[in-house]
Write a protein that holds these residues in place. Structure first.
Motif, PDB file in Angstrom:
ATOM      1  N   LEU A 150      43.787   5.941  -6.029  1.00  0.00           N
ATOM      2  CA  LEU A 150      45.124   6.261  -5.540  1.00  0.00           C
ATOM      3  C   LEU A 150      46.006   6.787  -6.655  1.00  0.00           C
ATOM      4  N   LYS A 151      45.925   6.174  -7.817  1.00  0.00           N
ATOM      5  CA  LYS A 151      46.757   6.603  -8.944  1.00  0.00           C
ATOM      6  C   LYS A 151      46.462   8.054  -9.322  1.00  0.00           C
ATOM      7  N   GLN A 152      45.192   8.429  -9.324  1.00  0.00           N
ATOM      8  CA  GLN A 152      44.822   9.803  -9.643  1.00  0.00           C
ATOM      9  C   GLN A 152      45.331  10.773  -8.579  1.00  0.00           C
ATOM     10  N   THR A 153      45.217  10.370  -7.325  1.00  0.00           N
ATOM     11  CA  THR A 153      45.655  11.238  -6.232  1.00  0.00           C
ATOM     12  C   THR A 153      47.168  11.392  -6.228  1.00  0.00           C
ATOM     13  N   ILE A 154      47.880  10.291  -6.450  1.00  0.00           N
ATOM     14  CA  ILE A 154      49.343  10.335  -6.509  1.00  0.00           C
ATOM     15  C   ILE A 154      49.814  11.229  -7.652  1.00  0.00           C
TER      16      ILE A 154
END
Length: 258
Positions: A86-90
């Protein structure tokens, strides 16, 4: 820029307007991102009304779909890998959108962590959209339907602080609800076995207002019921479009249509 029409909605004008871009993080639920996007488009067209020209009046939308986010159905077991993904996508979507949301109730558990990242763009959380609805509608009791991490109202629930605002009812058979959500993901929303199961769960509740706090449930919510079904995805779509019409600088806020 927007102008008020009879005080009940903000109607967009085009003169010198700069629209903010919208971002959608998808992947936790094969149809969840599409559902949020379609509701963004519907909300946008509603606000333009008869003046809507089609393509030229549609918002700019960036969608990033990451399938590993589907591991959120067992968030306690998969927290590390889900947060890393999620952190990478955000991080990728935040530099492309002025306002963005995650098309998943469960993943909004990470809203405080997302805020701490200090990324550009405004993150619009499902919690903030639902809390605003509860406050504006002055309800004192709701039923909450969602995946097991959500309805537990424990440390893995994005809505664990909602009980500070309103009394919350959860279904007696939370396992059946969780399995229903898994089957929507697996079978697709058109499967004829799904809606009767949701109807049974809804009719077993005592609350008049039922919160569909899972992006799979609105996909099968066209059921016969005397209760009011509240789609959190739709509330978030409204928030995103309001920000889009307010402009990239966010200096105006569009009024919500209840």
């Amino acid at each position: 820029m927007c102008s008020t029409n009879k005080g009940d909605a903000m109607r967009p004008t085009r003169e010198g307007a700069t629209r903010a871009s919208i971002g959608i993080v998808a992947g936790s639920g094969p149809e969840a991102g599409i559902d949020l996007w379609s509701k963004v488009l519907a909300r946008n067209q509603t606000l333009f009304g008869e003046q809507f020209r089609g393509d030229l009046d549609a918002p700019r939308v960036v969608v990033l779909s990451e399938p590993t986010l589907g591991l959120s159905m067992d968030l306690q077991e998969n927290e590390d890998i889900v947060w890393h993904s999620l952190k990478q996508t955000i991080a990728a979507i935040a530099v492309q959108a002025d306002a963005y949301a995650i098309a998943c109730n469960t993943l909004n558990l990470f809203a405080p962590r997302i805020a701490s990242l200090g990324l550009p763009g405004e993150f619009v959380s499902f919690q903030s959209a639902l809390s605003a609805w509860v406050a504006s509608n002055r309800v004192d009791r709701i039923a909450l339907l969602g995946a097991a991490p959500v309805t537990s109202l424990g440390p893995w629930s994005a809505y664990r602080s909602l009980s500070d605002l309103v009394a919350i009812e959860t279904p007696a058979d939370t396992a059946e609800l969780h399995n229903l959500i898994l089957d929507v993901k697996r079978l697709g929303s058109r499967d004829p076995s799904l809606r009767p199961r949701l109807q049974t769960l809804v009719e077993g509740l005592t609350s008049d207002h039922v919160i569909l706090a899972c992006t799979e449930l609105p996909l099968i919510s066209d059921i016969e019921t005397g209760k009011r079904l509240i789609d959190v995805t739709d509330l978030v779509a409204r928030e995103l479009v309001d920000r889009s019409l307010a402009g990239a600088q966010g200096q105006a806020s569009a009024a919500r249509v209840q």
